[in-house]
Design an enzyme around this catalytic site. Structure first.
Site, short mmCIF file in Angstrom:
data_model
loop_
_atom_site.label_atom_id
_atom_site.label_comp_id
_atom_site.label_asym_id
_atom_site.label_seq_id
_atom_site.Cartn_x
_atom_site.Cartn_y
_atom_site.Cartn_z
N GLY A 53 42.50 17.51 64.19
CA GLY A 53 43.08 18.46 63.24
C GLY A 53 42.17 19.67 63.12
O GLY A 53 41.05 19.70 63.64
N LEU A 54 42.66 20.67 62.42
CA LEU A 54 41.90 21.90 62.24
C LEU A 54 40.62 21.67 61.43
O LEU A 54 40.51 20.68 60.69
CB LEU A 54 42.75 22.94 61.52
CG LEU A 54 43.97 23.49 62.27
CD1 LEU A 54 44.83 24.31 61.33
CD2 LEU A 54 43.53 24.32 63.47
N SER A 55 39.68 22.58 61.56
CA SER A 55 38.50 22.56 60.71
C SER A 55 38.94 22.66 59.25
O SER A 55 39.77 23.50 58.89
CB SER A 55 37.59 23.75 61.05
OG SER A 55 36.46 23.78 60.20
N SER A 57 40.54 20.22 57.66
CA SER A 57 41.73 19.39 57.42
C SER A 57 41.40 18.04 56.78
O SER A 57 42.29 17.34 56.30
CB SER A 57 42.50 19.17 58.72
OG SER A 57 41.71 18.49 59.69
N SER A 127 39.25 18.75 68.61
CA SER A 127 39.91 18.44 69.90
C SER A 127 41.25 19.17 70.01
O SER A 127 42.30 18.54 69.96
CB SER A 127 40.08 16.93 70.08
OG SER A 127 40.54 16.27 68.93
#
Length: 223
Positions: A53-55, A57, A127
């Site tokens: 997931g995004l930074s 999240s 990732s």
């Protein structure tokens, strides 16, 4: 490409020397204590819980909650956190595209070893690219790679910004930041999706419970 030739090694006919990547004349040695024996010892089955997931999240928070709850249940886990592995194993890598791919590849290989040891390995990495996540999935037997997608909108992650990272690309101080000027390819077929639902968003412990329930139902918490 892998070349191999059958050799007689230590008097054992049929041993196989191989070339893998840049390594030549190597041979896989089979241990007398196997994966099943290790899992029976630990009373659990090894697998990889891959949290993406995004930074901002909540990946690391959920990973810690899963690990702590399983510890309380007498289960052995290990977290491979994206920042942590860059303190040692991947300290030689930058955040350029090719280095990010190598970062994921190395973590995938280490996670595979943990799973083979019978440990429930939890990874917490952005990732961003599907091909890299799929390559890590391909390292493991079917069912042992459990992808967990932190489905949290960019605006929420940026508002949280626990590390203050989003301010840097917005100010033009860094380039290639995932979600801003570099892509994030969301998974389409994750085993588990943990969604952000506004004001009624589940707590980290509730999200962890969902992951643990999945593991329990599929027999990973039992030898």
């Amino acid at each position: 490409m892998e070349d191999s030739q059958t050799m007689s090694v230590n008097g054992l006919p049929g041993s196989r020397l191989t070339t893998v990547g840049k390594s030549t004349d190597i041979m896989w040695h089979v241990c007398s204590v196997g994966k099943v024996e290790r899992q029976n010892l630990l009373k659990q089955k090894g697998c990889v819980v891959w949290i993406t997931g995004l930074s901002g999240s909540g990946k690391s928070t959920v990973a810690a909650a899963v690990s702590h709850t399983l510890y309380e249940r007498g289960k052995l886990t290990y977290i491979l956190d994206g920042d942590n592995v860059r303190h040692g194993l991947n300290s030689d890598l930058s955040f350029k595209a090719e280095d990010r791919a190598e970062n994921i590849r190395r973590v995938g290989e280490v996670a595979k070893l943990f799973a083979d040891a019978g440990v429930i390995c939890i990874t917490s990495l952005i990732s961003p690219y599907k091909r890299d996540r799929d390559a890590c999935r391909a390292l493991l037997p079917d069912g042992e790679f459990i992808e967990v997608f932190m489905d949290v909108p960019l605006e929420v992650c940026e508002a949280r910004d626990p590390k203050g990272l989003y301010k840097l690309p917005r100010a033009g101080k860094i380039k290639g930041f995932t979600g801003i000027d570099a892509p994030y390819e969301p998974p389409s077929e994750s085993e588990i999706v943990l969604k952000y639902n506004g004001e009624i968003c589940a707590s980290p412990d509730e999200m962890a419970a969902e992951v643990i329930s999945y593991l329990d139902e599929r027999g990973y918490l039992h030898a």
